[in-house]
Design a protein around this motif. Structure first.
Motif, PDB file in Angstrom:
ATOM      1  N   PRO A  64       5.791  -0.690  -1.157  1.00  0.00           N
ATOM      2  CA  PRO A  64       4.966  -0.828   0.030  1.00  0.00           C
ATOM      3  C   PRO A  64       5.808  -0.637   1.295  1.00  0.00           C
ATOM      4  O   PRO A  64       6.973  -1.027   1.332  1.00  0.00           O
ATOM      5  CB  PRO A  64       4.452  -2.278  -0.075  1.00  0.00           C
ATOM      6  N   HIS A  65       5.162  -0.056   2.292  1.00  0.00           N
ATOM      7  CA  HIS A  65       5.910   0.518   3.407  1.00  0.00           C
ATOM      8  C   HIS A  65       5.968  -0.377   4.645  1.00  0.00           C
ATOM      9  O   HIS A  65       4.940  -0.791   5.184  1.00  0.00           O
ATOM     10  CB  HIS A  65       5.263   1.873   3.767  1.00  0.00           C
ATOM     11  N   ASN A  66       7.197  -0.634   5.028  1.00  0.00           N
ATOM     12  CA  ASN A  66       7.474  -1.311   6.292  1.00  0.00           C
ATOM     13  C   ASN A  66       7.704  -0.229   7.339  1.00  0.00           C
ATOM     14  O   ASN A  66       8.544   0.643   7.104  1.00  0.00           O
ATOM     15  CB  ASN A  66       8.739  -2.164   6.136  1.00  0.00           C
ATOM     16  N   PRO A  67       7.036  -0.184   8.465  1.00  0.00           N
ATOM     17  CA  PRO A  67       6.184  -1.220   9.054  1.00  0.00           C
ATOM     18  C   PRO A  67       4.690  -1.006   8.910  1.00  0.00           C
ATOM     19  O   PRO A  67       3.919  -1.811   9.436  1.00  0.00           O
ATOM     20  CB  PRO A  67       6.553  -1.106  10.533  1.00  0.00           C
ATOM     21  N   THR A  68       4.247   0.053   8.254  1.00  0.00           N
ATOM     22  CA  THR A  68       2.815   0.383   8.350  1.00  0.00           C
ATOM     23  C   THR A  68       1.934  -0.446   7.423  1.00  0.00           C
ATOM     24  O   THR A  68       0.716  -0.471   7.596  1.00  0.00           O
ATOM     25  CB  THR A  68       2.574   1.870   7.996  1.00  0.00           C
ATOM     26  N   GLY A  69       2.539  -1.071   6.406  1.00  0.00           N
ATOM     27  CA  GLY A  69       1.731  -1.821   5.444  1.00  0.00           C
ATOM     28  C   GLY A  69       1.053  -0.931   4.412  1.00  0.00           C
ATOM     29  O   GLY A  69       0.263  -1.404   3.596  1.00  0.00           O
ATOM     30  N   ARG A  70       1.360   0.366   4.433  1.00  0.00           N
ATOM     31  CA  ARG A  70       0.795   1.270   3.424  1.00  0.00           C
ATOM     32  C   ARG A  70       1.412   1.007   2.051  1.00  0.00           C
ATOM     33  O   ARG A  70       2.603   0.723   1.942  1.00  0.00           O
ATOM     34  CB  ARG A  70       1.101   2.740   3.766  1.00  0.00           C
ATOM     35  N   VAL A  71       0.575   1.132   1.013  1.00  0.00           N
ATOM     36  CA  VAL A  71       1.093   1.187  -0.358  1.00  0.00           C
ATOM     37  C   VAL A  71       0.775   2.604  -0.820  1.00  0.00           C
ATOM     38  O   VAL A  71      -0.412   2.992  -0.851  1.00  0.00           O
ATOM     39  CB  VAL A  71       0.407   0.143  -1.260  1.00  0.00           C
ATOM     40  N   LEU A  72       1.789   3.383  -1.106  1.00  0.00           N
ATOM     41  CA  LEU A  72       1.549   4.797  -1.413  1.00  0.00           C
ATOM     42  C   LEU A  72       0.689   4.920  -2.674  1.00  0.00           C
ATOM     43  O   LEU A  72       0.884   4.190  -3.650  1.00  0.00           O
ATOM     44  CB  LEU A  72       2.859   5.565  -1.583  1.00  0.00           C
ATOM     45  N   THR A  73      -0.260   5.836  -2.607  1.00  0.00           N
ATOM     46  CA  THR A  73      -1.180   6.030  -3.738  1.00  0.00           C
ATOM     47  C   THR A  73      -0.472   6.839  -4.839  1.00  0.00           C
ATOM     48  O   THR A  73       0.569   7.473  -4.594  1.00  0.00           O
ATOM     49  CB  THR A  73      -2.412   6.836  -3.295  1.00  0.00           C
ATOM     50  N   ARG A  74      -1.108   6.839  -5.991  1.00  0.00           N
ATOM     51  CA  ARG A  74      -0.544   7.627  -7.094  1.00  0.00           C
ATOM     52  C   ARG A  74      -0.425   9.107  -6.681  1.00  0.00           C
ATOM     53  O   ARG A  74       0.557   9.771  -6.994  1.00  0.00           O
ATOM     54  CB  ARG A  74      -1.417   7.479  -8.351  1.00  0.00           C
ATOM     55  N   ALA A  75      -1.438   9.605  -5.958  1.00  0.00           N
ATOM     56  CA  ALA A  75      -1.401  11.023  -5.551  1.00  0.00           C
ATOM     57  C   ALA A  75      -0.215  11.282  -4.614  1.00  0.00           C
ATOM     58  O   ALA A  75       0.490  12.297  -4.732  1.00  0.00           O
ATOM     59  CB  ALA A  75      -2.715  11.400  -4.876  1.00  0.00           C
ATOM     60  N   GLU A 103      -5.055  -6.525  -3.266  1.00  0.00           N
ATOM     61  CA  GLU A 103      -6.065  -5.743  -3.993  1.00  0.00           C
ATOM     62  C   GLU A 103      -6.978  -5.060  -2.999  1.00  0.00           C
ATOM     63  O   GLU A 103      -7.271  -5.644  -1.946  1.00  0.00           O
ATOM     64  CB  GLU A 103      -6.876  -6.684  -4.887  1.00  0.00           C
ATOM     65  N   PRO A 104      -7.482  -3.890  -3.283  1.00  0.00           N
ATOM     66  CA  PRO A 104      -7.342  -3.143  -4.525  1.00  0.00           C
ATOM     67  C   PRO A 104      -6.064  -2.288  -4.616  1.00  0.00           C
ATOM     68  O   PRO A 104      -5.909  -1.552  -5.576  1.00  0.00           O
ATOM     69  CB  PRO A 104      -8.571  -2.225  -4.506  1.00  0.00           C
ATOM     70  N   ALA A 105      -5.168  -2.392  -3.644  1.00  0.00           N
ATOM     71  CA  ALA A 105      -3.947  -1.569  -3.724  1.00  0.00           C
ATOM     72  C   ALA A 105      -3.104  -2.008  -4.924  1.00  0.00           C
ATOM     73  O   ALA A 105      -3.120  -3.180  -5.311  1.00  0.00           O
ATOM     74  CB  ALA A 105      -3.141  -1.714  -2.431  1.00  0.00           C
ATOM     75  N   VAL A 106      -2.389  -1.046  -5.483  1.00  0.00           N
ATOM     76  CA  VAL A 106      -1.524  -1.327  -6.631  1.00  0.00           C
ATOM     77  C   VAL A 106      -0.183  -0.674  -6.342  1.00  0.00           C
ATOM     78  O   VAL A 106      -0.127   0.484  -5.914  1.00  0.00           O
ATOM     79  CB  VAL A 106      -2.113  -0.692  -7.920  1.00  0.00           C
ATOM     80  N   ALA A 150      -8.108  -9.203  19.976  1.00  0.00           N
ATOM     81  CA  ALA A 150      -7.385  -9.044  21.244  1.00  0.00           C
ATOM     82  C   ALA A 150      -7.478  -7.610  21.777  1.00  0.00           C
ATOM     83  O   ALA A 150      -6.989  -7.326  22.866  1.00  0.00           O
ATOM     84  CB  ALA A 150      -5.927  -9.428  21.053  1.00  0.00           C
ATOM     85  N   GLY A 151      -8.061  -6.702  20.995  1.00  0.00           N
ATOM     86  CA  GLY A 151      -8.227  -5.330  21.474  1.00  0.00           C
ATOM     87  C   GLY A 151      -7.288  -4.310  20.861  1.00  0.00           C
ATOM     88  O   GLY A 151      -7.259  -3.149  21.270  1.00  0.00           O
ATOM     89  N   PHE A 152      -6.506  -4.734  19.880  1.00  0.00           N
ATOM     90  CA  PHE A 152      -5.642  -3.779  19.174  1.00  0.00           C
ATOM     91  C   PHE A 152      -6.465  -3.082  18.091  1.00  0.00           C
ATOM     92  O   PHE A 152      -7.453  -3.621  17.586  1.00  0.00           O
ATOM     93  CB  PHE A 152      -4.490  -4.511  18.461  1.00  0.00           C
ATOM     94  N   ASP A 153      -6.016  -1.894  17.708  1.00  0.00           N
ATOM     95  CA  ASP A 153      -6.614  -1.196  16.561  1.00  0.00           C
ATOM     96  C   ASP A 153      -5.630  -1.275  15.412  1.00  0.00           C
ATOM     97  O   ASP A 153      -4.522  -0.735  15.504  1.00  0.00           O
ATOM     98  CB  ASP A 153      -6.886   0.269  16.914  1.00  0.00           C
ATOM     99  N   ALA A 154      -6.038  -1.957  14.362  1.00  0.00           N
ATOM    100  CA  ALA A 154      -5.093  -2.159  13.255  1.00  0.00           C
ATOM    101  C   ALA A 154      -5.805  -2.040  11.915  1.00  0.00           C
ATOM    102  O   ALA A 154      -6.722  -2.808  11.631  1.00  0.00           O
ATOM    103  CB  ALA A 154      -4.458  -3.542  13.377  1.00  0.00           C
ATOM    104  N   PRO A 155      -5.374  -1.063  11.094  1.00  0.00           N
ATOM    105  CA  PRO A 155      -5.895  -1.036   9.740  1.00  0.00           C
ATOM    106  C   PRO A 155      -5.347  -2.227   8.957  1.00  0.00           C
ATOM    107  O   PRO A 155      -4.259  -2.712   9.270  1.00  0.00           O
ATOM    108  CB  PRO A 155      -5.357   0.285   9.164  1.00  0.00           C
ATOM    109  N   ALA A 156      -6.097  -2.715   7.979  1.00  0.00           N
ATOM    110  CA  ALA A 156      -5.606  -3.837   7.174  1.00  0.00           C
ATOM    111  C   ALA A 156      -4.439  -3.350   6.331  1.00  0.00           C
ATOM    112  O   ALA A 156      -4.566  -2.359   5.602  1.00  0.00           O
ATOM    113  CB  ALA A 156      -6.714  -4.360   6.279  1.00  0.00           C
ATOM    114  N   PRO A 157      -3.279  -4.009   6.412  1.00  0.00           N
ATOM    115  CA  PRO A 157      -2.171  -3.578   5.550  1.00  0.00           C
ATOM    116  C   PRO A 157      -2.504  -3.775   4.080  1.00  0.00           C
ATOM    117  O   PRO A 157      -3.116  -4.771   3.710  1.00  0.00           O
ATOM    118  CB  PRO A 157      -1.007  -4.470   5.967  1.00  0.00           C
TER     119      PRO A 157
END
Ligand SMILES: Cc1ncc(COP(=O)(O)O)c(C=O)c1O
Length: 390
Positions: free
Chosen positions: A167-178, A206-209, A304-311
């Motif tokens: 899982p990726h710091n700082p974006t909170g992404r978990v890279l997909t299998r693809a 979840e549902p990230a793996v 507070a007005g930020f745009d943030a995807p859920a990590p």
């Protein structure tokens, strides 16, 4: 006369800058990614026991056998990956040292490594120290997707390795299998080593793996997987990390490791054997505690007005402040926030190579939520008072 041309090429870490600002302002510190709570008591007791028993001298350079065995068992149970603890598992003084050794071992003067920006800031320093060049593919908000074609475009005859983090710091992404398969395909096609920094492997929602790079087809033999007890057991100050890699790669890493720290703190290695015995209940509780923290801070950040995807993983939220301060760069925004609102965050642009064009328009800061409910509550009160004037 003190020679400066060498060390001055290393920037001052943004973590040092923002932590100093946070201390000066008496701010709530969501900047640096360390828990402001203790890891499990049983692990602390195990460290004290080890010290009292006299386990205080140099450990074997590769790490104590019982810890290498415990790490090997964890890879087997969690991912069905088999590593021989004698030849393929090495204990390091944190993931940072493991990354350093892996880069030095396989990437030297004139060589190139390809990474993904934003990155953990030791990657360019490790490449630079060995005389190698780090080239990066710049991810962009809000999706932060990795495009393997962009990685392939950077490959040259000098390329030795790809450095990834999931899982990726700082974006909170978990890279997909693809995405992982795309990267793996480039590595196989061009015969490259992959250093896969997976220190947040246990903080996935979840549902990230989490998919280890070494588990992708044909990748075990060319992947150095790096992880750390810093994150998994909340002992960042103990700096016990590890690397798992096939014997041929491990041999190279171990040669360098002998001459960086030689070995890691002996009693703390013994304590980590106890940590790995905590088992599934521990990991479950750990994740569910982090999920609560994530959800509560995310709601306040958005309100507070930020745009943030859920990590999807890690304990970081990267948030866009474009609606709050469209014309302010991210360093200035972070400095304003810490100095005037007493809330410390980290700007994202220092995690890109200097001059990366993506940074011009980057309006992103990182919040860490590895904090007690009390700290998060204080941060949430500050966020509730934030408006477009920031
Ligand atoms: C992506 C990444 N890799 C490595 C590390 C360092 O881990 P360690 O404390 O084990 O050196 C960190 C710590 O913040 C990190 O975020």
């Amino acid at each position: 006369m003190i020679p400066q041309h060498r060390w001055q090429t290393y920037p001052t870490s943004i973590f040092s800058v923002m932590s100093a600002e946070a201390n000066a302002a008496g701010a709530v510190n969501l900047a640096q990614g360390f828990p402001d709570f203790n890891g499990p008591e049983a692990v602390i007791e195990a460290a004290c026991d080890a010290m009292k028993k006299g386990l205080n001298q140099y450990a074997p350079a590769t790490g104590i056998k019982s810890l290498r065995d415990a790490i090997s068992r964890r890879y087997q149970t969690a991912y069905d990956l088999k590593y021989d603890s004698e030849l393929e598992v090495t204990v390091h003084s944190g993931a940072t040292e493991a990354i350093w050794c892996a880069v030095q071992a396989f990437c030297g003067p004139g060589d190139e490594a390809i990474g993904i920006a934003p990155f953990y800031d030791s990657y360019p320093a490790a490449c630079h120290a060995g005389g190698a060049t780090l080239k990066t593919v710049a991810l962009k908000p809000p999706h932060w997707k990795v495009d393997a074609n962009e990685i392939e475009r950077l490959v040259t005859p000098k390329t030795k390795m790809i450095l990834i983090n999931t899982p990726h710091n700082p974006t909170g992404r978990v890279l997909t299998r693809a995405e992982m398969e795309g990267i793996a395909a480039v590595a196989r096609k061009h015969d490259l080593i992959v250093i896969s920094d997976e220190v947040y492997e246990e903080i996935v929602f979840e549902p990230a793996v989490h998919i280890p790079m070494a588990s992708m087809p044909g990748m075990r033999d060319r992947t150095i997987t790096i992880s750390s007890t810093s994150k998994t057991f909340s002992f960042t100050g103990w700096k016990i990390g590890y690397a798992c890699a096939p014997a041929a790669l491990t041999e190279g890493i171990r040669r360098v490791h002998q001459f960086t720290v030689f070995c890691s703190a002996t009693p703390l290695q013994h304590a980590m054997v106890r940590a790995f015995e905590l088992g599934d209940e521990y990991y479950k509780q750990f994740r569910s505690d982090y999920l609560l923290r994530r959800n509560s801070l995310l709601a306040s950040i958005r309100a507070a007005g930020f745009d943030a995807p859920a990590p999807e993983g890690t304990y970081f939220i990267s948030a866009g402040y474009e609606r709050l301060a469209p014309h302010v760069n991210d360093l200035e925004f972070s400095l304003n926030l810490v100095r005037h609102q007493k809330l410390a965050t980290i700007p994202l642009s220092p995690f890109y190579l200097p001059g990366d064009p993506v940074c011009k328009e980057l309006r992103q800061v990182r919040f860490a939520f590895c904090k007690t409910p009390e700290t998060l509550k204080k941060a949430e009160q500050i966020l509730a008072a934030i408006g477009p004037a920031t």
